[in-house]
Scaffold this motif. Structure first.
Motif, PDB file in Angstrom:
ATOM      1  N   UNK A 261       6.616  -6.414  -1.613  1.00  0.00           N
ATOM      2  CA  UNK A 261       5.203  -6.181  -1.308  1.00  0.00           C
ATOM      3  C   UNK A 261       4.756  -6.996  -0.104  1.00  0.00           C
ATOM      4  N   UNK A 262       5.292  -8.199   0.040  1.00  0.00           N
ATOM      5  CA  UNK A 262       4.857  -9.130   1.090  1.00  0.00           C
ATOM      6  C   UNK A 262       5.866  -9.243   2.225  1.00  0.00           C
ATOM      7  N   UNK A 263       6.739  -8.261   2.341  1.00  0.00           N
ATOM      8  CA  UNK A 263       7.872  -8.368   3.253  1.00  0.00           C
ATOM      9  C   UNK A 263       7.464  -8.600   4.702  1.00  0.00           C
ATOM     10  N   UNK A 264       6.359  -8.038   5.139  1.00  0.00           N
ATOM     11  CA  UNK A 264       6.010  -8.177   6.551  1.00  0.00           C
ATOM     12  C   UNK A 264       5.491  -9.570   6.905  1.00  0.00           C
TER      13      UNK A 264
ATOM     14  N   UNK B 110     -10.541  -2.547   1.735  1.00  0.00           N
ATOM     15  CA  UNK B 110     -10.284  -2.986   3.107  1.00  0.00           C
ATOM     16  C   UNK B 110      -9.007  -3.810   3.232  1.00  0.00           C
ATOM     17  N   UNK B 111      -8.352  -4.095   2.119  1.00  0.00           N
ATOM     18  CA  UNK B 111      -7.167  -4.950   2.116  1.00  0.00           C
ATOM     19  C   UNK B 111      -5.949  -4.155   1.648  1.00  0.00           C
ATOM     20  N   UNK B 112      -4.849  -4.152   2.405  1.00  0.00           N
ATOM     21  CA  UNK B 112      -3.618  -3.496   1.941  1.00  0.00           C
ATOM     22  C   UNK B 112      -3.232  -4.023   0.562  1.00  0.00           C
ATOM     23  N   UNK B 113      -2.779  -3.119  -0.303  1.00  0.00           N
ATOM     24  CA  UNK B 113      -2.612  -3.473  -1.715  1.00  0.00           C
ATOM     25  C   UNK B 113      -1.281  -2.983  -2.259  1.00  0.00           C
ATOM     26  N   UNK B 114      -0.672  -3.814  -3.091  1.00  0.00           N
ATOM     27  CA  UNK B 114       0.507  -3.404  -3.851  1.00  0.00           C
ATOM     28  C   UNK B 114       0.207  -3.569  -5.336  1.00  0.00           C
ATOM     29  N   UNK B 115       0.417  -2.510  -6.098  1.00  0.00           N
ATOM     30  CA  UNK B 115       0.307  -2.556  -7.558  1.00  0.00           C
ATOM     31  C   UNK B 115       1.694  -2.769  -8.141  1.00  0.00           C
ATOM     32  N   UNK B 116       1.803  -3.656  -9.119  1.00  0.00           N
ATOM     33  CA  UNK B 116       3.066  -3.884  -9.821  1.00  0.00           C
ATOM     34  C   UNK B 116       2.818  -3.711 -11.319  1.00  0.00           C
TER      35      UNK B 116
END
Length: 398
Positions: free
Chosen positions: A377-380, A321-327
């Motif tokens: 990833x957190x740009x917005x 349910x949470x937008x996710x970025x994998x690094x």
């Protein structure tokens, strides 16, 4: 360095300390009132690490032991179940930021602690209110007896204690970043409490690999040999690397130093640590590893031998349910293909970023690349990010 480790720190009677430091200054130390002798060497070595690093930090920070409550002996809450009703604490460091900065909470991996992010705090604090913790049972946090008997209980140990910490800090609507095993915990927490997380950043996260991956075929074959059977037995018996460090006594510091010098020096895939940084981190890591066994005993309940998750996060991808970025570091031993498979089933935005010249500890190996990946990833959530969505040069989108 070796002399200080050989002497060690004597047992004391304080649970923890709180410091507030500005760049180049030592802050006042406030002792809390609860007697937990085994935590003192870890906390004091941690303080020494921070104070020796203070000249490198430009950003003022506060270090504190956050009380997450207490429970009676025999409590049904696993992270309280022990012979003592002493309060539990989560060791926390918070870096100053602008009032309108988004909050970034950082969670370390297995056998580590928040000090591993020491190369990242200043750069990230320019954009975020950065909060880093030691998970319960590790680092400078409380180390209650580990009595979990199942995967479900073990996951609850970390997820529920983190939730109590969140309540104590009165946090919500924050970005949650977890590394390796900390990524597994962060993902499980976000599945249970998605209302508090506005973005999830998983760095080399555990829990997404599968025994069917081609890259694991040599390991599968090894597990079928007698040597593999012996190691599997040791794994199921909860024989941890920390037990080796404790068992070899005065040789422990040298072993840790050799590993740190090799992993972040001779065999580094990226930017090597300086001799000073290696010495400081060695002292810090040794004291966290040699302290009382607690959270480290989680491994056999979460993973099978070979780091295969007993309850893979892939099974929950459709519930995200949470937008996710994998690094991932380009040379990370955690395969990014597991994240690609999970993305196929997610109904929320998901990005995968690979950072060159970096392995599993991407934030140490290539801090500049790691910072670029986190900011993208957190740009917005950043004041400049919405108008600058271009993918950072040098990084790889998977």
């Amino acid at each position: 360095m070796k002399g200080r480790l050989a002497r060690g720190n004597p047992p004391g009677v304080i649970e923890g300390v709180s410091t507030y430091c500005r760049a180049g200054q030592e802050g006042p130390i406030r002792a809390l009132q609860h007697e937990v002798p085994h935590t003192v060497p870890v906390v004091m070595e941690m303080l020494e690490f921070w104070l020796e690093c203070r000249s490198k930090f430009r950003t003022p920070y506060e270090q504190e032991q956050v009380n997450i409550g207490s429970g009676p002996p025999g409590s049904k809450v696993r992270w309280f179940r022990s012979a003592s009703d002493e309060p539990r604490f989560i060791n926390t460091v918070t870096f100053d930021s602008k009032d309108d900065s988004p909050t970034l909470v950082m969670v370390h991996g297995y056998g580590a602690s928040h000090g591993f992010f020491f190369r990242n705090f200043d750069a990230l604090a320019e954009h975020f209110r950065v909060i880093a913790i030691d998970q319960l049972g590790w680092g400078g946090s409380s180390r209650p007896d580990f009595t979990c008997k199942s995967t479900e209980e073990t996951e609850a140990w970390f997820i529920d204690s983190f939730e109590e910490w969140r309540k104590a800090k009165n946090l919500s609507n924050f970005i949650l970043l977890g590394h390796s095993f900390g990524g597994y915990v962060a993902a499980r927490y976000a599945l249970k409490h998605p209302e508090h997380i506005k973005h999830l950043v998983l760095v080399g996260s555990a829990g997404f690999s599968s025994q069917t991956d081609v890259m694991y075929e040599p390991l599968i074959r090894f597990k079928a040999t007698w040597k593999g059977a012996v190691l599997s037995h040791l794994w199921e018996s909860n024989f941890t690397p920390q037990k080796i460090i404790r068992g070899i006594g005065p040789f422990g510091p040298d072993l840790v130093h050799k590993y740190m010098s090799a992993r972040f020096g001779a065999y580094s895939t990226g930017e090597v640590l300086s001799g000073e940084e290696t010495g400081l981190l060695t002292d810090y890591v040794y004291h966290t590893l040699a302290a009382k066994a607690s959270g480290e005993l989680c491994m056999k309940h979460i993973f099978e031998f070979g780091a295969f998750t007993r309850v893979p996060l892939l099974q929950s991808a459709s519930e995200w349910k949470v937008p996710t970025t994998f690094i991932y570091g380009y040379g990370d031993w955690m395969p990014y293909q597991g994240a690609q498979e999970a993305r196929k089933h997610m109904e929320v935005p998901c990005e995968i970023i690979r950072v060159p010249k970096a392995g599993h500890f991407v934030f140490i190996d290539n801090p500049t690349g790691f910072h670029s990946a986190v900011l993208y990833a957190c740009r917005k959530f950043l004041s400049y990010g919405a108008d600058n969505p271009s993918f950072p040069e040098g990084l790889i989108s998977a």
